[in-house]
Design an enzyme around this catalytic site. Structure first.
Site, PDB file in Angstrom:
ATOM      1  N   SER A   1       0.718  -1.250   0.439  1.00  0.00           N
ATOM      2  CA  SER A   1       0.157   0.087  -0.204  1.00  0.00           C
ATOM      3  C   SER A   1       0.422   1.405   0.018  1.00  0.00           C
ATOM      4  O   SER A   1       1.872   1.715  -0.153  1.00  0.00           O
ATOM      5  CB  SER A   1      -0.758   0.442   0.835  1.00  0.00           C
ATOM      6  OG  SER A   1      -1.714   0.962   1.402  1.00  0.00           O
ATOM      7  N   ASN A   2       0.242   2.255   0.234  1.00  0.00           N
ATOM      8  CA  ASN A   2       1.195   3.456   0.235  1.00  0.00           C
ATOM      9  C   ASN A   2       0.865   4.321   1.260  1.00  0.00           C
ATOM     10  O   ASN A   2      -0.473   4.206   2.421  1.00  0.00           O
ATOM     11  CB  ASN A   2       0.914   4.393  -0.817  1.00  0.00           C
ATOM     12  CG  ASN A   2      -0.073   4.662  -1.036  1.00  0.00           C
ATOM     13  OD1 ASN A   2      -0.828   5.262  -1.181  1.00  0.00           O
ATOM     14  ND2 ASN A   2      -0.871   4.532  -2.127  1.00  0.00           N
ATOM     15  N   TYR A   3       0.915   5.728   1.807  1.00  0.00           N
ATOM     16  CA  TYR A   3       0.887   6.504   2.745  1.00  0.00           C
ATOM     17  C   TYR A   3      -0.476   6.923   2.495  1.00  0.00           C
ATOM     18  O   TYR A   3      -0.781   7.734   3.611  1.00  0.00           O
ATOM     19  CB  TYR A   3       1.951   7.463   3.298  1.00  0.00           C
ATOM     20  CG  TYR A   3       3.227   6.904   3.954  1.00  0.00           C
ATOM     21  CD1 TYR A   3       3.748   6.132   4.941  1.00  0.00           C
ATOM     22  CD2 TYR A   3       4.262   6.599   3.000  1.00  0.00           C
ATOM     23  CE1 TYR A   3       4.058   5.132   5.190  1.00  0.00           C
ATOM     24  CE2 TYR A   3       5.888   5.949   3.757  1.00  0.00           C
ATOM     25  CZ  TYR A   3       5.726   5.409   5.009  1.00  0.00           C
ATOM     26  OH  TYR A   3       6.472   4.176   5.510  1.00  0.00           O
TER      27      TYR A   3
END
Ligand code: C5P
Length: 425
Positions: free
Chosen positions: A229-231
């Site tokens: 995923s990402n932030y």
């Protein structure tokens, strides 16, 4: 998959994040204005005070600066230590404001406003306020002054220009007489401001438009307990959805996993992966008026998904990633007629060039280049520094803004596109 439609009254939220100038003139009712500023702040508004010299005789600059948490504006000229640096001070407030409230408004200031004079910050921001932003004027003075032909004429002129004039109330006046001239109580002024903001929203080009916003990250499963995923926090997409709902658009927010409350009046669809986001979005492709891709969609997903939990083995683990569908580009390639596609570009280098290429390749109408440093702009933080680029290649650089404000500027730009199209056709 869908969560229930939450529909709280808009009035409760209407002032949240709005920029309001409170203009204060020299009348005894000025003593009520710190309370007015406090109420507006409590409603979530950002308040700046423009105080006339006469106003400063009735209420202290220090009280107003304290309650507004801002400097108080009086003269159009910058303080001597800023001379030569603050060239646009005289227009800065008018450009910033979503509404101007003048309370109390004296006979003298009414005359200046009606004739277009501007010799202090209050009168200057009346002239420089952006078109369509409401002006509310609360005349308050002695009853005989209020009835004088000159005051009546100036009030008529201002009303004809579109200002909302709220008649003073009757009761005991400072002169010791009883008559019409009292400024309404701050609570009542706040209600009038809310009402004015609502009616200006009725006139929004986005009123009744169907808008789909994607937000947040996506999660691409490796197995049942791990993902890529990402932030992304989803804050920008949620701010856009909230701002659009406040303009009475019909908003559907398709979001990845985030820790954010659904904005009032927004229909929310929770998804996890890019494939799920795409599947949810496609349902709206032909029916929506505007598609705004604010999600940080993972570009890749693991080619194989392991059911259960993958066992730890000795040595390296190879994980092949395959491309995810580009949701926004898919919408861009299918959109017809007046449908608008709006995207974001998070870039670290050659921002303008890369964002321009994305605008072309995804067939977008507007792209918001997102400066990225994880302190002032981009993922997780509350502020953003956006540069907006339209199809004509026109570039609008926005300063560092909180995400609610950045969302409003983005929607203003979308409204401008609509306005231009309706003029062109
Ligand atoms: O190509 P890039 O990922 O930089 O493009 C960013 C824009 O495209 C954003 O508006 C994002 O929401 C959208 N996007 C998308 N689907 C993807 C990748 C990006 O909708 N798979």
């Amino acid at each position: 998959m869908r969560k229930p439609f939450i529909n709280k009254p808009f009035e409760e939220y209407i002032l949240r994040g709005k920029n309001i100038i409170v203009g204060i003139c020299g009348g005894i009712a000025a003593y009520k204005t710190p309370h007015l500023v406090r109420l507006l702040k409590k409603s979530g508004a950002n308040v700046k005070v423009a105080l006339t010299d006469a106003g400063a005789r009735f209420v202290s600059e220090l009280s107003l600066a304290t309650v507004s948490q801002e400097q108080v504006y009086r003269s159009m000229f910058p303080p001597t230590d800023k001379a030569g640096m603050d060239f646009t001070r005289h227009i800065s407030l008018g450009e910033w404001a979503d509404a101007l409230v003048i309370a109390p408004a004296t006979a003298n200031t009414l005359a200046k406003l009606a004739s277009g004079l501007c010799d202090d910050m209050l009168t200057a921001c009346f002239i420089t306020l952006r078109p369509g932003k409401p002006v509310l004027i609360f005349p308050a003075m002695d009853g005989q002054m209020y009835l004088s032909p000159s005051v009546r004429r100036n009030i008529r002129t201002l009303a004809a220009q579109g200002a909302i004039i709220v008649n003073p109330e009757s009761g005991d006046l400072a002169s010791g007489q009883c008559g019409t001239g009292r400024m309404p109580e701050p609570e009542s002024i706040v209600r009038d401001i809310e009402q004015a903001m609502l009616s200006s929203i009725e006139r929004s080009m986005l009123h009744g438009k169907t808008i789909v916003v994607t937000a947040g990250p996506t999660r691409e499963k490796i197995d049942d307990v791990r993902f890529i995923s990402n932030y992304s926090s989803g804050k920008m997409g949620f701010a856009i959805a909230r701002a659009a709902a406040l303009r009475k658009a019909k908003v559907t927010l398709i979001t990845g996993p985030v820790h954010l409350e659904t904005p009032p009046g927004v229909e929310r669809i929770d998804i996890e992966s890019a494939i799920e986001m795409h599947a949810a979005a496609v349902n709206f492709f032909s029916s929506c008026d505007i598609f705004i891709g604010a999600a940080a969609v993972a570009d890749y997903r693991p080619s194989v998904y392991y059911g259960g939990k993958m066992k730890k083995e000795s040595g390296e683990l190879q994980c092949t990633l395959v491309k995810n569908p580009d949701i926004l580009a898919d919408f861009g390639s299918r959109k017809t007629g007046s449908q608008l596609a709006i995207g974001f570009a998070l870039e670290q280098e050659n921002g303008l060039e890369n964002a321009g290429k994305k605008l072309e390749s995804k067939n977008l109408d507007l792209i918001a280049l997102n400066f990225f440093d994880r302190k002032t702009s981009g993922f997780e933080v509350d502020t953003n520094i956006l540069t907006l680029i339209n199809r004509e290649g026109e570039i609008t650089e926005l300063p560092q803004l909180n995400k609610d404000e950045a969302a409003r500027k983005l929607l203003d730009m979308i409204e401008a596109i609509y306005r231009k199209t309706s003029i062109d056709t």
